[in-house]
Scaffold this motif. Structure first.
Motif, short mmCIF file in Angstrom:
data_model
loop_
_atom_site.label_atom_id
_atom_site.label_comp_id
_atom_site.label_asym_id
_atom_site.label_seq_id
_atom_site.Cartn_x
_atom_site.Cartn_y
_atom_site.Cartn_z
N LEU A 1 -8.55 -1.08 -15.46
CA LEU A 1 -7.53 -2.17 -16.39
C LEU A 1 -6.77 -2.00 -17.28
N SER A 2 -7.37 -1.42 -18.40
CA SER A 2 -6.85 -0.59 -19.45
C SER A 2 -5.57 0.38 -18.84
N ALA A 3 -6.08 0.91 -18.21
CA ALA A 3 -5.23 2.48 -17.32
C ALA A 3 -4.52 1.98 -16.48
N LEU A 4 -4.01 1.15 -16.23
CA LEU A 4 -3.25 -0.15 -15.42
C LEU A 4 -2.78 0.07 -15.94
N ASP A 5 -2.60 -0.58 -17.52
CA ASP A 5 -1.62 -1.47 -17.73
C ASP A 5 -1.22 -0.40 -18.40
N VAL A 6 -1.68 1.09 -19.25
CA VAL A 6 -0.97 0.99 -19.49
C VAL A 6 -0.02 1.95 -19.05
N LEU A 7 -0.46 2.31 -17.60
CA LEU A 7 0.31 3.29 -16.87
C LEU A 7 1.85 1.92 -16.01
N ASP A 8 1.87 0.74 -16.52
CA ASP A 8 2.58 -0.05 -16.17
C ASP A 8 3.38 -0.07 -17.29
N ARG A 9 3.24 -0.65 -18.66
CA ARG A 9 3.52 -0.80 -20.11
C ARG A 9 4.51 0.58 -20.54
N LYS A 10 4.35 1.83 -19.91
CA LYS A 10 4.72 3.46 -20.23
C LYS A 10 5.44 4.02 -19.30
N GLY A 11 6.19 3.63 -18.92
CA GLY A 11 6.27 3.82 -16.87
C GLY A 11 6.37 4.46 -16.46
N VAL A 12 5.03 4.46 -16.12
CA VAL A 12 5.21 6.06 -15.53
C VAL A 12 5.20 5.46 -14.36
N VAL A 13 4.88 4.46 -13.05
CA VAL A 13 5.23 3.65 -11.88
C VAL A 13 6.30 2.65 -12.35
N GLN A 14 7.62 2.50 -11.35
CA GLN A 14 8.48 1.19 -11.95
C GLN A 14 8.09 0.03 -11.71
N SER A 15 6.63 0.34 -10.44
CA SER A 15 6.15 -0.71 -10.15
C SER A 15 5.06 -0.69 -8.68
N PHE A 16 4.01 -1.84 -9.08
CA PHE A 16 3.19 -1.67 -8.35
C PHE A 16 3.04 -2.57 -6.70
N ASP A 17 4.66 -3.25 -6.80
CA ASP A 17 5.03 -3.57 -5.78
C ASP A 17 4.63 -2.48 -3.51
N VAL A 18 5.37 -1.17 -4.65
CA VAL A 18 5.36 -0.10 -3.67
C VAL A 18 3.63 -0.18 -3.17
N LEU A 19 2.44 -0.36 -3.70
CA LEU A 19 0.33 -0.28 -2.66
C LEU A 19 1.20 -1.72 -2.50
N THR A 20 0.99 -2.37 -3.33
CA THR A 20 0.49 -4.70 -2.97
C THR A 20 1.58 -4.88 -1.67
N THR A 21 2.58 -4.55 -1.43
CA THR A 21 2.99 -4.93 0.12
C THR A 21 3.52 -4.22 0.85
N CYS A 22 2.87 -3.21 1.00
CA CYS A 22 3.07 -2.02 2.12
C CYS A 22 2.11 -2.69 3.25
N ASP A 23 2.92 -3.31 3.88
CA ASP A 23 1.98 -3.89 5.36
C ASP A 23 0.82 -2.39 6.30
N MET A 24 1.46 -1.72 5.71
CA MET A 24 0.47 -0.78 6.69
C MET A 24 -0.85 -0.05 6.04
N ILE A 25 -0.79 0.00 4.11
CA ILE A 25 -2.37 0.01 3.55
C ILE A 25 -3.34 -1.77 4.60
N SER A 26 -4.00 -1.39 4.25
CA SER A 26 -5.20 -2.68 4.57
C SER A 26 -5.00 -3.52 3.94
N PRO A 27 -5.24 -4.53 4.62
CA PRO A 27 -5.11 -5.53 3.55
C PRO A 27 -6.28 -5.98 3.00
N PHE A 28 -7.33 -5.43 2.75
CA PHE A 28 -7.95 -6.31 2.35
C PHE A 28 -7.83 -5.05 0.64
N LEU A 29 -7.46 -4.01 0.89
CA LEU A 29 -7.45 -2.55 0.37
C LEU A 29 -6.57 -3.81 -0.91
#
Length: 488
Positions: A435-463
């Motif tokens: 959680l700390s890693a994800l928080d830092v990656l988000d705050r420091k702008g390493v990725v603009q958004s995690f939406d690319v992972l959470t909203t992609c229909d091609m990724i398993s719904p479970f994941l």
């Protein structure tokens, strides 16, 4: 009968000189098309120039600086090329030293770093002999020389030459144990890191009795460090646990593992970051040079031929796949590109790691490679760890979509797997780290958004569901105190 005088012309002098040069024992194997090596040439030329002065009786005067340095070169060449006179040369060296052997040891380090793979077999024997002598006299720089030799031990390499070096080095460390413990204890922790790592390779194969003897010696050395100098294990940091867990199937290490859990605050060790110098121990200087070139000079889209060459050079047989584990740790933790490189069109670390993952054909190797990629995520603390260590994994997942969707899914699945099962008793600590890693990656702008992972229909719904829950937990105030039950 009259005898005609013989006149030696300048051209004849040149021929004679060349022949004398060729007569000097060669230190290295060199193909006819290869240019002379500057270090090898400088040692040989010094020996030829000063050879009459390398025989007793030796002068008692202290030479001027230029001659002193050249005499060091000549003596080193003599030790390596004239085994029958090695003791004489060593005594001569002891008699002239005025810098604590600093220059001489530096020559040895250069020889190992630049030429070890090309050295003639007898020269390698002499190299280990003179190294032992340098330990005996507490030479300045002996720690660097021992580290240089440790770096020449190749992972996943079961050739006779590599196994010989393993054997000689473990003999050296055991034989010089007391001195090293008193004078250079950190070198023992470096040796522990190396032999734990190569043991995981050696214990996966069954060869002849000589090989079994080597495994036994390596095991005895590692056990001795754990039993007698446990504090040196802590010098390595969290990666000592990663290496030790790869040996829990070995009976001798099962007791060590039990003792570790009973005697140690493992959580404290988990949160101790491993210094980047340890990761360099498992990368040869040649491999390091090629990796750094790939990651600083090669443009994205032009990397294929360099990658093919690298794979043929360093990963040419299936057994060497385990080296990928070490390369991943090196790229994540020991190669941090500048901002100029990051914002250029040079191939990025995540792309090289993605290629290396595809090189893995064995399941256990692939699993250990993924663990090497995510290991710092599991115990990440912003005030201790470096964001550059965790950056490649998230960028690989994000940038693999949608073309290499299976890569993203496999990495996400593995991340959740290790959170749930890597250390069940310390699951909360591991979740806090991720959680700390994800928080830092988000705050420091390493990725603009995690939406690319959470909203992609091609990724398993479970994941996607597990990721959304994890990210929502990250956004809750005081998430460091949450328990990981929601991931069940």
């Amino acid at each position: 009968m009259a005898v005609n005088p013989v006149f030696i012309t300048p051209s004849c002098c040149s021929v004679i000189t060349n022949r004398l040069t060729q007569m000097a024992s060669s230190l290295i194997h060199k193909a006819t098309y290869e240019a002379d090596n500057s270090l090898d040439s400088s040692l040989r030329e010094a020996f030829q120039l000063l050879e009459p002065q390398l025989r007793p009786p030796f002068p008692l005067t202290i030479p001027a600086e230029a001659k002193y340095l050249n005499l060091n070169r000549a003596i080193l060449y003599g030790i390596l090329s004239e085994p029958h006179l090695a003791k004489v040369h060593i005594k001569h060296l002891h008699g002239i030293i005025i810098d604590g052997y600093h220059f001489f040891t530096n020559l040895l380090c250069r020889l190992v770093d630049e030429l070890y793979s090309k050295l003639v077999e007898n020269v390698k024997l002499q190299l280990l002999y003179v190294t032992s002598e340098m330990i005996h006299v507490s030479a300045i720089g002996i720690d660097s020389l021992l580290v240089a030799l440790l770096r020449q031990i190749h992972g996943g390499d079961f050739t006779e030459a590599n196994l010989w070096l393993c054997s000689e080095m473990v003999n050296l460390f055991m034989g010089k144990w007391e001195f090293l413990l008193e004078e250079q204890p950190l070198v023992l922790s470096s040796a522990l890191y190396v032999f734990l790592r190569v043991l995981s390779d050696h214990c996966r194969v069954c060869l002849n009795s000589k090989f079994k003897s080597l495994k036994q010696k390596e095991t005895e050395f590692c056990i001795r460090v754990f039993r007698d100098q446990f504090h040196l294990c802590f010098k390595i940091g969290r990666d000592v646990i990663r290496l030790l867990q790869d040996l829990v199937h070995v009976p001798e290490f099962q007791d060590i593992w039990k003792d570790l859990l009973l005697r140690t605050d493992v959580s404290q060790l988990y949160q101790s970051r491993t210094c980047s110098t340890y990761f360099l121990l498992r990368i040869t200087p040649e491999m390091e040079a090629h990796l750094r070139f790939l990651l600083t000079q090669v443009k994205l889209g032009s990397q294929t031929r360099y990658q093919i060459w690298f794979r043929r050079k360093f990963l040419d047989v299936p057994e060497k796949e385990t080296v990928v584990i070490d390369i991943i740790r090196f790229i994540c933790c020991a190669h941090h590109p500048s901002n100029d490189i990051i914002h250029s069109n040079v191939i990025q670390r995540w792309a090289v790691i993605g290629w290396l993952l595809k090189c893995c054909t064995k399941n256990h190797v692939e699993a250990n490679v993924k663990l090497a990629l995510f290991y710092d995520w599991l115990f990440f603390k912003e005030d201790v760890d470096n964001i550059m260590n965790i950056e490649p994994a998230i960028l690989l997942m994000v940038n693999s979509m949608p073309k290499y969707l299976h890569m993203t899914q496999n990495l996400l699945e593995f991340l959740f797997l290790v959170v749930d099962h890597y250390d069940i008793e310390r699951k909360d600590l591991i979740l806090k780290g991720v959680l700390s890693a994800l928080d830092v990656l988000d705050r420091k702008g390493v990725v603009q958004s995690f939406d690319v992972l959470t909203t992609c229909d091609m990724i398993s719904p479970f994941l996607r569901e597990k990721l959304v829950k994890m990210l929502s937990c990250k956004n809750v105030s005081g998430f460091n105190h949450l328990q990981p039950v929601f991931l069940q």
